[in-house]
Enzyme design. Structure first.
Site, PDB file in Angstrom:
ATOM      1  N   SER A   1       9.109  -9.691  34.169  1.00 16.21           N
ATOM      2  CA  SER A   1       8.643  -8.352  34.541  1.00 16.21           C
ATOM      3  C   SER A   1       9.255  -7.872  35.858  1.00 16.21           C
ATOM      4  CB  SER A   1       7.107  -8.334  34.647  1.00 16.21           C
ATOM      5  OG  SER A   1       6.663  -9.318  35.565  1.00 16.21           O
TER       6      SER A   1
ATOM      7  N   THR B   1      -6.847  36.594  23.871  1.00 14.99           N
ATOM      8  CA  THR B   1      -7.462  35.527  23.090  1.00 14.99           C
ATOM      9  C   THR B   1      -6.698  35.500  21.777  1.00 14.99           C
ATOM     10  OG1 THR B   1      -9.086  36.960  22.015  1.00 14.99           O
ATOM     11  CG2 THR B   1      -9.764  35.957  24.101  1.00 14.99           C
TER      12      THR B   1
ATOM     13  N   SER C   1      23.159  28.489  28.699  1.00 12.83           N
ATOM     14  CA  SER C   1      23.532  27.928  27.407  1.00 12.83           C
ATOM     15  C   SER C   1      25.015  27.596  27.434  1.00 12.83           C
ATOM     16  CB  SER C   1      23.228  28.945  26.302  1.00 12.83           C
ATOM     17  OG  SER C   1      24.025  28.678  25.158  1.00 12.83           O
TER      18      SER C   1
ATOM     19  N   ASN D   1      17.491  30.044  30.345  1.00  6.94           N
ATOM     20  CA  ASN D   1      16.461  29.285  29.631  1.00  6.94           C
ATOM     21  C   ASN D   1      15.449  28.629  30.570  1.00  6.94           C
ATOM     22  OD1 ASN D   1      17.675  29.883  27.147  1.00  6.94           O
ATOM     23  ND2 ASN D   1      19.060  28.126  27.318  1.00  6.94           N
TER      24      ASN D   1
ATOM     25  N   GLU E   1       9.721  24.052  29.626  1.00  8.39           N
ATOM     26  CA  GLU E   1       9.712  23.389  28.320  1.00  8.39           C
ATOM     27  C   GLU E   1       9.572  21.875  28.465  1.00  8.39           C
ATOM     28  OE1 GLU E   1      12.611  25.859  25.518  1.00  8.39           O
ATOM     29  OE2 GLU E   1      13.398  25.522  27.516  1.00  8.39           O
TER      30      GLU E   1
ATOM     31  N   TYR F   1      -7.921 -12.974  31.961  1.00 10.08           N
ATOM     32  CA  TYR F   1      -6.537 -12.509  32.001  1.00 10.08           C
ATOM     33  C   TYR F   1      -5.796 -12.913  30.733  1.00 10.08           C
ATOM     34  CZ  TYR F   1      -1.701 -11.720  33.193  1.00 10.08           C
ATOM     35  OH  TYR F   1      -0.398 -11.278  33.156  1.00 10.08           O
TER      36      TYR F   1
HETATM   37  N1  ARG Z   1       3.588 -10.584  35.717  1.00 10.74           N
HETATM   38  C1  ARG Z   1       2.226 -10.858  35.421  1.00 10.74           C
HETATM   39  C2  ARG Z   1       1.485  -9.581  35.111  1.00 10.74           C
HETATM   40  O1  ARG Z   1       1.999  -8.558  35.403  1.00 10.74           O
HETATM   41  C3  ARG Z   1       1.588 -11.530  36.600  1.00 10.74           C
HETATM   42  C4  ARG Z   1       0.411 -12.348  36.223  1.00 10.74           C
HETATM   43  C5  ARG Z   1       0.878 -13.542  35.472  1.00 10.74           C
HETATM   44  N2  ARG Z   1      -0.214 -14.438  35.216  1.00 10.74           N
HETATM   45  C6  ARG Z   1      -0.122 -15.401  34.356  1.00 10.74           C
HETATM   46  N3  ARG Z   1      -1.157 -16.137  34.171  1.00 10.74           N
HETATM   47  N4  ARG Z   1       0.966 -15.610  33.634  1.00 10.74           N
HETATM   48  O2  ARG Z   1       0.411  -9.574  34.579  1.00 10.74           O
END
Ligand code: ARG
Length: 459
Positions: free
Chosen positions: A22, A154, A276, A284, A289, A316
């Site tokens: 992530s 309306t 355009s 435009n 839009e 979690y």
């Molecule tokens: N990147 C994870 C999230 O956004 C962080 C938490 C990860 N926790 C875990 N137990 N793998 O949720």
């Protein structure tokens, strides 16, 4: 090296890392991650779990990571799974042995929830200020509109004349509710999850109240399971942003219609319109839009995330990592939309003569004739039928309505005055109505409201 290598025989598969990583998006939480870690370090020192020296070493390392992140010199490693891993890895490289104590009594589960709440608090405040700015722009245009009026609609059919200021303020009041919602959401999310650990709290003498205070949260969590699994605040923020996006869409739709040749109520400033590639004459309303189009995407951010949440068992689950991208996307889109829409509305030229012309049809005063009769004792339903008959007659026989009104025994010459241009709108005198007196009152209320909203946001 992963944060969990002890239990595992080998390193994770590249496919696993590629799918679960992530960092590319959650690095946006880096500053808040550092803030959370600083508070945690201070808490560990207070609890006697970290020496003052190690505490100082860790705080200095966290500062250094902050500088590297700001400068863009922070080097990411292939197995930096997320921002928390990356920061801890780098802190440990800098701090040496003390680095191994940073995560004492903490889990990424309470850490990420803390980061995201710190982030959301700040971001919602920023969005709120942009909304107030747009409200201010609309209020400014409303103040400048004076006694200009246009048809109120309306069913997109001309209904009754309304002051232009009243029409513009209608959008501003919707935006004022958006700010209220943002402030309200921010109040509810102002709870620190830090100290909940992975899910159950800790055997160590941590003090979640103290870290909550250190981080500027209004309170700490009440239930550790809830603390790490609660993403109501993300869903609520997404709703607030989607609703705001819908208001921007409706404001945009206004200008799409008004700037059409058929309406001719507005001409967009060159800087806020596009041309355009083929048709040389075109101008435009792309901002308007896109504001309309992006509302769909914002609704998607909300509904997609609600679907993510609905089946999750406590506490979690990795599904929760899916909270960030919709939130970031919604914030970016709404911010961009607010800035563009503020520019669009502050620069658009409004054609008051065209508005007046469209509003000055005698039929738009039909209800005034009916109400005039009501004031002289006619039951409303009968008055409605009588005036409706005159309007139909006028259209079918191509006779001016004023002539028919003058000739009618129940109406006559005194009633004809109601049909004069500009008269009808002045007669809307009830509180909150579209005439000059109530509009002056609401304008003052909104002006005061804006100052109060700014104060609430800054609180
Ligand atoms: N990147 C994870 C999230 O956004 C962080 C938490 C990860 N926790 C875990 N137990 N793998 O949720």
């Amino acid at each position: 090296m992963t944060l969990w290598h002890g239990r595992f025989g080998g390193r994770p598969a590249d496919e696993l890392l590629a799918y679960t990583v992530s960092l590319p998006f959650d690095r946006r939480l880096a500053a808040d991650d550092l803030t959370g870690s600083r508070a945690h370090v201070r808490g560990l020192v207070r609890a006697g779990l970290l020496s003052a020296d190690d505490g100082s070493i860790l705080l200095a390392a966290l500062d250094r990571v902050g500088v590297e992140l700001d400068e863009g010199s922070f080097a990411v490693r292939p197995d930096d799974e997320d921002v928390h891993t990356a920061v801890e890895r780098r802190v440990t490289e800098i701090a040496g042995a003390a680095g191994a104590r940073l995560h004492t009594g903490r889990s990424r589960n309470d850490q990420v929830a803390t980061d995201l709440r710190l982030f959301a608090k700040r971001e919602l405040t920023g969005v709120g200020h942009l909304v107030v700015g747009l409200e201010q722009t609309l209020l400014g245009r409303a103040e400048a509109a004076g006694d200009a009026y246009l048809p109120g609609y309306t069913h997109l059919q001309r209904a009754q004349p309304v002051l232009l200021s009243h029409h513009l303020l209608a959008h501003a009041w919707a935006l004022a509710r958006d700010v209220d919602r943002l402030v309200d959401t921010r109040r509810r999310l102002d709870v620190s999850p830090l100290g909940a650990g992975a899910l159950a709290g800790s055997s160590l003498p941590l003090d979640p109240d103290a870290t909550a205070a250190d981080l500027g949260f209004a309170a700490r969590f009440d239930n550790s399971l809830d603390a790490v699994s609660d993403r109501d605040f993300v869903a609520e923020s997404l709703f607030d942003l989607a609703m705001l996006g819908i208001h921007l869409s409706r404001l945009g739709e206004e200008l799409v219609i008004w700037s059409s040749e058929e309406w001719g109520f507005a001409t967009l400033a060159d800087a806020y319109a596009t041309g355009s590639s083929m048709l040389p004459q075109k101008k435009n309303p792309d901002i308007a839009e896109l504001a309309r189009g992006k509302a769909g995407r914002l609704i998607g951010d909300l509904t997609g995330f609600l679907a993510t949440l609905k089946g999750l068992p406590l506490a979690y689950n990795r599904d929760l990592q899916e909270d960030k991208e919709p939130l970031f996307d919604a914030l970016d889109q709404v911010r961009g939309g607010l800035v563009a829409m503020t520019g669009l509305w502050s620069s658009v030229e409004l054609h008051l003569d065209r508005m007046k012309e469209a509003a000055d049809t005698p039929a738009a005063c039909a209800v005034d004739l009916a109400e005039w009769l009501v004031q002289r004792g006619t039951p409303f339903r009968d008055a409605h039928a009588l005036v409706g008959g005159l309007v139909r007659d006028s259209m079918e026989r191509h006779v001016p309505l004023a002539e028919l009104v003058e000739a009618h025994p129940a109406l006559g010459v005194a009633a004809v005055e109601l049909l004069a241009p500009g008269v009808a709108v002045t007669r809307r005198s009830t509180p909150g109505g579209a005439g000059p007196a109530p509009v002056a009152v609401q304008m003052a209320a909104l002006r005061e409201g804006l100052a109060a909203q700014r104060r609430h946001l800054d609180r």
